[in-house]
Design a protein around this motif. Structure first.
Motif: not given
Length: 218
Positions: A119, A160, A157, A133-134, A154, A112, A123, A115-116
């Motif tokens: 990007k 996940i 947290y 996520k998007h 979503s 995560l 999944h 990912y920030e």
């Protein structure tokens, strides 16, 4: 003839017969499924013939269960499936789970955080649901190829972090190779991964990469 039909039709080699076996585990993509990700009629008939000889049929795949159900219904065979590359073993027909390993929470947290920064397409596979996520065209194409439904609502947290059966990352090859190196450096020997390059899905073999993360089995 599919790879599955060819292999099963040669089981009498080396003085072996179908009745010498108790179970047949069959891979899906690139083996039982053709280039359109479908079961052809000959493959279906061959697998059904094997089961008629008293063997148990087990599908073994990196897919999630929702991407296997349609094929199970066409085969009409046992509901045994090894999915997520071994993380989840379940009898779909009996709704009985024999094994369910989850990605370690710390590996999920690291993913995560990365990912920030990068990007990439992300999944979270929680048993039979795929949480995205998007939205993206890559996710949409992926879902269409596998015949699955994506969930854009979503989960919490905590859900996940604690309940991810596997995590799917999709992005340009150089980006994901860098991401994988960082996850490996942070969590050595704490997870397994599968690398997939798919020319059909992304249009260019060297541009995109898929990484499936799951708990280390051995």
């Amino acid at each position: 003839m599919s790879a599955t039909s060819s292999i099963l039709n040669k089981t009498t080699l080396h003085n072996k017969k179908l009745t010498d076996y108790k179970l047949v585990a069959i891979d899906m993509d690139g083996t039982a499924l053709n280039e359109k990700y479908q079961l052809n009629r000959r493959t279906i008939e061959t697998i059904q013939k094997v089961e008629d000889n008293g063997l148990v049929i087990l599908l073994a795949t990196g897919r999630m269960l929702s991407a296997v159900t349609e094929h199970l219904n066409l085969l009409g065979t046992s509901g045994l499936v090894v999915s997520h590359n071994g993380a989840l073993v379940k009898d779909v027909h009996k709704n009985q789970t024999y094994l369910h390993n989850k990605v370690l929470p710390e590996v999920v947290k690291t993913t995560l955080l990365l990912y920030e920064q990068f990007k990439f397409v992300l999944h979270f596979n929680i048993q039979d649901e795929v949480f995205v996520k998007h939205p993206s065209t890559v996710s949409k194409r992926y879902a269409e190829e596998l015949g699955i439904t994506l969930n854009y609502s979503s989960p919490s947290y905590l859900d996940i972090i604690e309940n991810s059966t596997s995590i799917l990352l999709m992005e340009r090859k150089k980006v994901l190779e860098h991401v994988l190196m960082q996850v490996q450096a942070t969590h050595p020997n704490e997870f397994d991964h599968v690398l997939i390059q798919d020319r059909k899905m992304f249009g260019c073999y060297n541009s995109y990469l898929i990484i499936l993360l799951k708990e280390k089995l051995f």
